[in-house]
Design a protein around this motif. Structure first.
Motif, short mmCIF file in Angstrom:
data_model
loop_
_atom_site.label_atom_id
_atom_site.label_comp_id
_atom_site.label_asym_id
_atom_site.label_seq_id
_atom_site.Cartn_x
_atom_site.Cartn_y
_atom_site.Cartn_z
N THR A 253 0.84 -1.20 0.00
CA THR A 253 0.00 0.00 0.00
C THR A 253 0.88 1.25 0.00
OG1 THR A 253 -1.69 -1.15 1.30
CG2 THR A 253 -1.85 1.25 1.17
N ILE A 254 0.49 2.21 -0.80
CA ILE A 254 1.13 3.53 -0.78
C ILE A 254 0.15 4.52 -0.17
CG2 ILE A 254 2.00 5.43 -2.19
CD1 ILE A 254 2.93 3.34 -4.23
N HIS A 255 0.55 5.12 0.93
CA HIS A 255 -0.26 6.15 1.58
C HIS A 255 0.29 7.51 1.18
CE1 HIS A 255 -1.77 2.97 4.34
NE2 HIS A 255 -0.51 2.57 4.36
N ILE A 256 -0.51 8.33 0.55
CA ILE A 256 -0.08 9.69 0.19
C ILE A 256 -0.90 10.69 0.98
CG2 ILE A 256 -1.55 9.63 -1.89
CD1 ILE A 256 0.48 11.61 -3.14
N VAL A 257 -0.21 11.55 1.71
CA VAL A 257 -0.84 12.46 2.67
C VAL A 257 -0.77 13.89 2.13
CG1 VAL A 257 -0.85 13.30 5.05
CG2 VAL A 257 -0.12 10.95 4.55
N THR A 258 -1.93 14.55 2.02
CA THR A 258 -1.99 15.94 1.55
C THR A 258 -3.05 16.70 2.34
OG1 THR A 258 -3.74 15.92 -0.13
CG2 THR A 258 -1.62 14.97 -0.77
N CYS A 259 -3.15 18.00 2.08
CA CYS A 259 -4.17 18.81 2.76
C CYS A 259 -5.56 18.54 2.18
CB CYS A 259 -3.84 20.28 2.65
SG CYS A 259 -3.89 20.93 0.96
N GLY A 260 -5.63 17.81 1.08
CA GLY A 260 -6.92 17.50 0.46
C GLY A 260 -6.87 17.47 -1.04
N HIS A 261 -5.80 18.02 -1.63
CA HIS A 261 -5.64 17.93 -3.07
C HIS A 261 -4.66 16.79 -3.40
CE1 HIS A 261 -2.54 21.31 -2.14
NE2 HIS A 261 -1.94 20.15 -2.03
N PHE A 262 -4.81 16.21 -4.58
CA PHE A 262 -3.96 15.10 -4.99
C PHE A 262 -3.52 15.30 -6.43
CE2 PHE A 262 -6.57 13.50 -1.53
CZ PHE A 262 -5.63 12.87 -0.74
N PRO A 263 -2.40 14.70 -6.82
CA PRO A 263 -1.92 14.86 -8.21
C PRO A 263 -2.99 14.47 -9.22
CG PRO A 263 -0.26 13.78 -6.86
CD PRO A 263 -1.49 13.85 -6.01
N LYS A 264 -3.12 15.26 -10.27
CA LYS A 264 -4.16 15.01 -11.26
C LYS A 264 -3.96 13.70 -12.00
CE LYS A 264 -5.13 19.92 -12.01
NZ LYS A 264 -5.12 21.05 -12.98
N PHE A 265 -2.72 13.24 -12.09
CA PHE A 265 -2.46 12.01 -12.85
C PHE A 265 -2.85 10.75 -12.10
CE2 PHE A 265 1.55 12.63 -10.50
CZ PHE A 265 1.72 11.36 -9.94
N LEU A 266 -3.13 10.85 -10.80
CA LEU A 266 -3.35 9.65 -9.99
C LEU A 266 -4.66 8.93 -10.34
CD1 LEU A 266 -2.38 10.21 -6.24
CD2 LEU A 266 -1.31 8.69 -7.91
N VAL A 267 -4.57 7.59 -10.37
CA VAL A 267 -5.76 6.74 -10.41
C VAL A 267 -6.21 6.58 -8.97
CG1 VAL A 267 -6.69 4.48 -11.01
CG2 VAL A 267 -4.95 5.54 -12.47
N LYS A 268 -7.16 7.39 -8.56
CA LYS A 268 -7.51 7.46 -7.13
C LYS A 268 -8.13 6.18 -6.60
CE LYS A 268 -8.04 12.50 -6.96
NZ LYS A 268 -7.54 12.78 -8.30
N GLU A 269 -8.67 5.36 -7.50
CA GLU A 269 -9.29 4.11 -7.07
C GLU A 269 -8.30 2.94 -7.10
OE1 GLU A 269 -10.37 5.86 -9.71
OE2 GLU A 269 -11.90 7.07 -8.69
N HIS A 270 -7.02 3.21 -7.30
CA HIS A 270 -6.03 2.14 -7.39
C HIS A 270 -6.04 1.31 -6.11
CE1 HIS A 270 -2.24 0.01 -7.94
NE2 HIS A 270 -2.19 0.46 -9.19
N PRO A 271 -6.06 -0.03 -6.22
CA PRO A 271 -6.17 -0.88 -5.03
C PRO A 271 -4.99 -0.78 -4.07
CG PRO A 271 -5.73 -2.20 -6.99
CD PRO A 271 -6.07 -0.82 -7.47
N LYS A 272 -3.84 -0.30 -4.56
CA LYS A 272 -2.68 -0.16 -3.69
C LYS A 272 -2.51 1.25 -3.15
CE LYS A 272 0.54 -3.78 -5.19
NZ LYS A 272 1.94 -4.04 -5.61
N LEU A 273 -3.48 2.12 -3.39
CA LEU A 273 -3.33 3.53 -3.03
C LEU A 273 -4.31 3.91 -1.92
CD1 LEU A 273 -1.80 6.12 -3.86
CD2 LEU A 273 -3.69 6.61 -5.43
N ASN A 274 -3.81 4.61 -0.91
CA ASN A 274 -4.64 5.14 0.16
C ASN A 274 -4.46 6.64 0.21
OD1 ASN A 274 -6.29 5.41 2.44
ND2 ASN A 274 -4.59 5.05 3.86
N LEU A 275 -5.52 7.38 -0.11
CA LEU A 275 -5.47 8.84 -0.10
C LEU A 275 -5.82 9.34 1.31
CD1 LEU A 275 -7.33 9.55 -3.47
CD2 LEU A 275 -4.88 9.19 -3.08
N VAL A 276 -4.89 10.07 1.91
CA VAL A 276 -5.04 10.51 3.30
C VAL A 276 -5.01 12.03 3.34
CG1 VAL A 276 -4.11 10.35 5.64
CG2 VAL A 276 -3.80 8.44 4.04
N THR A 277 -5.96 12.63 4.05
CA THR A 277 -5.97 14.08 4.22
C THR A 277 -5.55 14.44 5.65
OG1 THR A 277 -8.34 13.99 4.74
CG2 THR A 277 -7.72 14.47 2.45
N HIS A 278 -5.04 15.66 5.81
CA HIS A 278 -4.51 16.07 7.10
C HIS A 278 -5.52 15.90 8.23
CE1 HIS A 278 -1.38 18.94 5.04
NE2 HIS A 278 -1.12 17.66 4.85
#
Length: 336
Positions: free
Chosen positions: A58-83
Motif C-alpha cells: 500500500t502507498i499512503h499519500i498524505v496531503t491537505c486535500g488535493h492530490f496529483p491530477k495524474f493519480l488513479v484514485k481508485e487504485h487498489p494499492k493507493l490510500n489517499l489521506v488528508t490532514h
C-alpha cells in the motif's frame, strides 16, 4: 509520503493568509518557496516504486486535500489521506512538514512496518523488502557526531538539537551499550563508523546523530511510544502552522528507535546519497540515475537553487528517459 501542490489556488490563499498572521516566522521561512514548490516529477516516483519495489502492498499519500491530477484514485494499492484524518482539527490548516511527520502513525491501515518517503526521495534500483527490514526490524545504523553549534536561523540544526534533547531525557550511551552493545559497535558498520562512535563514547549524553535524508524504515509502535512519553510537547509542536526552531521532526522517532535498540545494524553509508540540486551537480546525478549506482537518492531543493525552471526541465527529461513506461497509478490520457 507527504505532498503539497503549491499551485493550488485555495492552498495558496490559506498559506498567504496564515503566513501574514504568524509573527513567529523568521524571515527565511517566511519567504522561502523551496519548502513548497512542485518539481512536477511525482509520477516518476510512482514509476520507480512499481518497477523497483513491486512487493509494496500500500502507498499512503498524505496531503491537505488535493492530490496529483495524474493519480488513479481508485487504485487498489493507493490510500489517499488528508490532514484532518491524522491531525486534530484545532491544529489545521498546517503548512509545516514537521507537524505532518509526527502524526503519520495515525494513518488508518498503516502497517507496523512502513517506510516513510518525502517527495524528493527516489528508489533508483531494484530492492527487496530485506533492504528495509530484517528479522522484523528496520535496517539502520548509529553514527554519533559531536555537538553542533547552530545559529538562530538554522532550522535543521535547531530542530536536531531539540530532537536530541528529548532523547537525552530517556537514554544514555552507556546504558545502551550494556543493553545492546552491537548497536554502537558492529561488524556491519564501516571501520570509520565504529571509530567515530568510539571517540564519542566518553560522554554519557548524546550530542548528535548522523541523519540521512533518504527513505526511512519505521515501526509504527515507535511513534506510539514517543507520543505516550512526550504527548504534551508533541501537541505543542502541532500548534505551529509553519516550521519552528523548537519543533521536532521524523528524526526524533528514528533516533528513539535507534536508542531503543530496535533496528538491524547495517552500513548506513551504502544506502544512498543526498544531492543538492544545482546545474553543477546535474551530470553527477544523471550518471547515478542512469547507471543505478546508488539504491536511493534524494534530490534536495533549497534556498540556493538559482535556476529552478531549467533544473526542473532537466530532471523531468532525465526521469522520462529512465522511466518510460507509465505506472498503473497514472491515468491514461488519450489524444483526440
Amino acid at each position: 509520503m507527504i505532498w503539497v501542490d503549491s499551485n493550488d489556488a485555495n492552498w495558496e490563499k490559506d498559506f498567504l493568509y496564515y503566513k501574514s498572521k504568524d509573527h513567529n516566522l523568521i524571515q527565511k521561512e517566511r519567504y522561502d518557496p523551496c519548502r513548497y514548490r512542485d518539481w512536477e516529477n511525482l509520477q516518476y516516483w510512482f514509476r520507480s516504486i512499481e518497477k523497483y519495489c513491486p512487493w509494496v502492498r500500500t502507498i499512503h499519500i498524505v496531503t491537505c486535500g488535493h492530490f496529483p491530477k495524474f493519480l488513479v484514485k481508485e487504485h487498489p494499492k493507493l490510500n489517499l489521506v488528508t490532514h484532518d484524518q491524522i491531525i486534530d482539527k484545532e491544529y489545521l490548516p498546517t503548512f509545516s512538514s514537521h507537524v505532518i511527520e509526527i502524526n503519520i502513525h495515525k494513518i488508518k491501515g498503516l502497517a507496523e512496518h512502513f517506510v516513510y518517503f518525502n517527495d524528493d526521495t527516489f528508489i533508483n534500483k531494484p530492492l527487496d523488502p530485506e533492504f528495509f527490514f530484517k528479522q522484523g526490524l528496520p535496517c539502520d545504523g548509529i553514527v554519533l557526531q559531536p555537538l553542533m553549534v547552530v545559529g538562530a536561523e538554522n532550522f535543521l540544526g535547531a530542530v536536531a538539537l531539540t530532537d536530541v534533547a528529548i532523547i537525552n531525557k530517556y537514554f544514555n550511551k552507556r546504558q545502551l551499550f550494556k543493553k545492546s552493545p552491537y548497536t554502537l559497535f558492529n561488524f556491519n558498520y564501516t571501520v570509520k563508523n565504529n571509530f567515530i562512535n568510539f571517540l564519542e563514547f566518553y560522554n554519557r549524553k548524546f550530542s548528535s546523530f548522523y541523519n540521512m535524508h533518504l527513505p526511512q524504515p519505521f515501526l509504527k509502535s515507535t511513534f506510539e511510544g514517543v507520543w505516550e512519553c512526550e504527548e504534551d510537547y508533541l501537541n505543542q509542536v502541532c500548534t505551529h502552522r509553519f516550521r519552528h526552531p523548537l519543533d521536532v521532526n521524523q528524526y526524533l522517532f528514528r533516533i528513539w528507535q535507534l536508542c531503543s535498540g530496535r533496528f538491524y545494524p547495517i552500513n548506513l553509508f551504502s544506502r544512498g546519497q543526498n544531492f543538492n540540486l544545482r546545474l553543477e551537480t546535474l551530470n553527477e546525478i544523471a550518471d547515478v540515475v542512469r547507471e543505478e549506482k546508488l539504491p536511493q537518492i534524494c534530490l534536495n531543493d533549497d534556498e540556493q537553487v538559482k535556476d529552478f525552471e531549467q533544473l526542473k526541465r532537466e530532471l523531468i527529461r532525465l526521469f522520462s528517459e529512465k522511466f518510460k513506461t507509465p505506472s498503473s497509478f497514472e491515468c491514461q490520457i488519450s489524444d483526440f
